[in-house]
Design an enzyme around this catalytic site. Structure first.
Site, PDB file in Angstrom:
ATOM      1  N   LYS A   1       0.909  -3.481   4.714  1.00  0.00           N
ATOM      2  CA  LYS A   1       0.033  -4.209   3.800  1.00  0.00           C
ATOM      3  C   LYS A   1       0.750  -5.130   2.823  1.00  0.00           C
ATOM      4  CE  LYS A   1      -3.977  -3.407   3.117  1.00  0.00           C
ATOM      5  NZ  LYS A   1      -5.127  -4.225   3.533  1.00  0.00           N
TER       6      LYS A   1
ATOM      7  N   SER B   1       0.849  -1.182   0.000  1.00  0.00           N
ATOM      8  CA  SER B   1       0.000   0.000   0.000  1.00  0.00           C
ATOM      9  C   SER B   1       0.888   1.236   0.000  1.00  0.00           C
ATOM     10  CB  SER B   1      -0.885  -0.017   1.247  1.00  0.00           C
ATOM     11  OG  SER B   1      -1.303   1.301   1.569  1.00  0.00           O
TER      12      SER B   1
ATOM     13  N   GLU C   1      -7.358 -10.811  -6.839  1.00  0.00           N
ATOM     14  CA  GLU C   1      -8.529  -9.926  -6.959  1.00  0.00           C
ATOM     15  C   GLU C   1      -8.749  -9.483  -8.399  1.00  0.00           C
ATOM     16  OE1 GLU C   1      -8.666  -7.036  -3.331  1.00  0.00           O
ATOM     17  OE2 GLU C   1      -6.604  -7.661  -3.647  1.00  0.00           O
TER      18      GLU C   1
END
Ligand code: ARG
Length: 455
Positions: free
Chosen positions: A282, A276, A289
């Protein structure tokens, strides 16, 4: 000047020209177009419709153009509406009248139909290769983790322990069915429309069986109207892609869940994760996804083509020019997603201990405890009720079935003996399911062999 210059006094303006063109997408089937033209010219010469010198000049010229396109050296002209005109115009500029004879007994309508069918076959072959590679990886991951026990789920609630390999092989069989669908799409595409000309056939003595043979099609389309207007095989291809994307999206969903801190079943490699820009901790499963998300565009491709073909009168209509982008997008998207999935699976770490400890929670031994009673003579329905009450009791106390003492169990049924402990071990529970197709280690080993045999 367009190829139909004879009939026209005026031309279209630049925007209209661009709107009507399909050159950009057609570049994907330039080699197929050249294969089609070489086969057509060869057959024309064999039938005495053009001279052998003309055939030789055409074949040489097209071979040269093919090499230039391959090398990225071919100069495309935006004034050419499509790949057929771009190549024929260039050829004729280079070899003169021989080039102008190439289109004898042919129309762009059967030409484009031929090109797309050749392209569809090539796309199916590429997809089948990627599908094969993905299945090989799934079989390898299954084999490398043969004894890993995880919770099996229904309704995303713990159900019964299963082998992680069994779970991986479930996806293997989905992708095996996808391969069958891709093969069916390839078979649908594998028919020769060339020789249908614009729509009605031609007065030249064409040998359609010969171009069928030269182009490696397995059959010749028996109706010229159908030959130039059929795009069903592209629907078959897109449907096969859509189903395979759906299968990928299911696996992606599990990968996203499994890599969360709540599950912790797997750790994706850094090369298939992103961070991130603001949250330093992160590590996101972006590629799972994104693959899941790309399912949407492939479904869209299928719907678009169904809609484009709806209500079209026979035979060729310019609407059909819209039929190319979708299948290409669907095929390229699926090929990329299968490659990403194979890489993600091959590099992920399987957190065996986490899976095993979770496999023992959520009362996933309950069925086997009821089976224990049934095997000792209690009717299964009664056993189900006895164990149901035990689970309820455990829930109230905040413990698991394995935390109950033998006395507590015997208070519920005197059939319980000390060996009940064996029925509570998740690995043992999985191992005991030895029926064909079950999750027992021996059954999964046999299944893996069966899976490998399809590769
Ligand atoms: N560019 C056209 C297509 O992609 C080729 C066939 C055009 N035929 C015609 N009569 N306008 O479908």
């Amino acid at each position: 000047m367009a190829l139909w210059g004879g009939r026209f006094e005026g031309g279209v303006d630049a925007f209209t020209q661009e709107f009507g063109a399909s050159l950009e997408v057609d570049k994907n089937m330039a080699q197929q177009d050249i294969r089609g033209s070489i086969a057509h010219a060869t057959m024309l010469a064999e039938q005495g419709i053009i001279s052998d010198e003309d055939r030789a000049a055409i074949v040489d010229g097209l071979t040269q153009i093919s090499a230039e396109i391959e090398a990225g050296a071919f100069v495309w002209d935006v004034n050419d509406e499509d790949v057929h005109m771009a190549i024929e115009r260039t050829l004729t500029e280079r070899i003169g009248t021989a080039g102008a004879r190439l289109h004898t007994g042919r129309s762009r309508n059967d030409q484009v139909a031929t090109d797309i069918r050749l392209l569809a076959k090539d796309l199916c072959d590429e997809l089948l290769e990627s599908n094969h590679e993905l299945r090989r990886v799934l079989a390898d991951v299954a084999e490398a983790n043969m004894d890993v026990v995880m919770p099996g789920y229904t309704h995303l609630q713990h159900a019964q322990p299963v082998l992680f390999s069994h779970h991986m092989l479930a996806y293997f069989w989905m992708f095996a069915r996808d391969a069958t669908r891709l093969e069916a799409a390839r078979t649908a595409a594998d028919a020769n429309p060339l020789g249908a000309a614009a729509l009605a056939g031609t007065t030249y003595p064409l040998d359609r069986a010969r171009t069928t043979e030269l182009l490696g099609f397995s059959r010749t389309i028996p109706n010229s109207l159908d030959a130039v207007s059929d795009r069903d095989y592209l629907l078959d291809l897109e449907y096969a892609c859509a189903v395979s994307m759906m299968h990928l999206s299911r696996l992606c969903e599990e990968i996203v869940l499994w890599s969360s801190s709540e599950f912790g079943y797997i750790t994706l490699s850094d090369s298939y994760s992103t961070g991130s820009s603001i949250m330093p901790q992160k590590k996101n499963p972006d590629f799972a996804e994104l693959t899941r998300g790309k399912c949407g565009r492939v479904y869209g491709d299928l719907m678009a083509l169904l809609t484009t073909c709806k209500s079209l009168p026979l035979a060729y209509n310019k609407d059909l020019q819209e039929c190319k982008e979708g299948p290409l997008d669907a095929a390229h998207t699926l090929a990329d997603c299968m490659a990403i999935m194979a890489g993600m699976l091959e590099t992920m770490r399987v957190n065996e201990a986490v899976m095993l400890s979770q496999a023992g929670t959520g009362f996933s031994a309950a069925t086997d405890v009821a089976d224990y009673l049934a095997k000792h003579g209690m009717p299964f329905r009664e056993a189900h009720a006895v164990v149901g009450h035990l689970v309820l009791e455990c829930e109230k106390r905040g413990c698991g079935l394995e935390d109950l003492t033998l006395d507590e169990l015997r208070a519920a049924s005197s059939l319980f003996e000390a060996d009940i402990v064996g029925s509570l071990d998740p690995a043992g529970i999985a191992r005991a399911r030895t029926t064909y197709g079950g999750t027992g280690n021996s059954a999964v080993a046999a299944q893996l062999a069966e899976a490998r045999a399809t590769l």
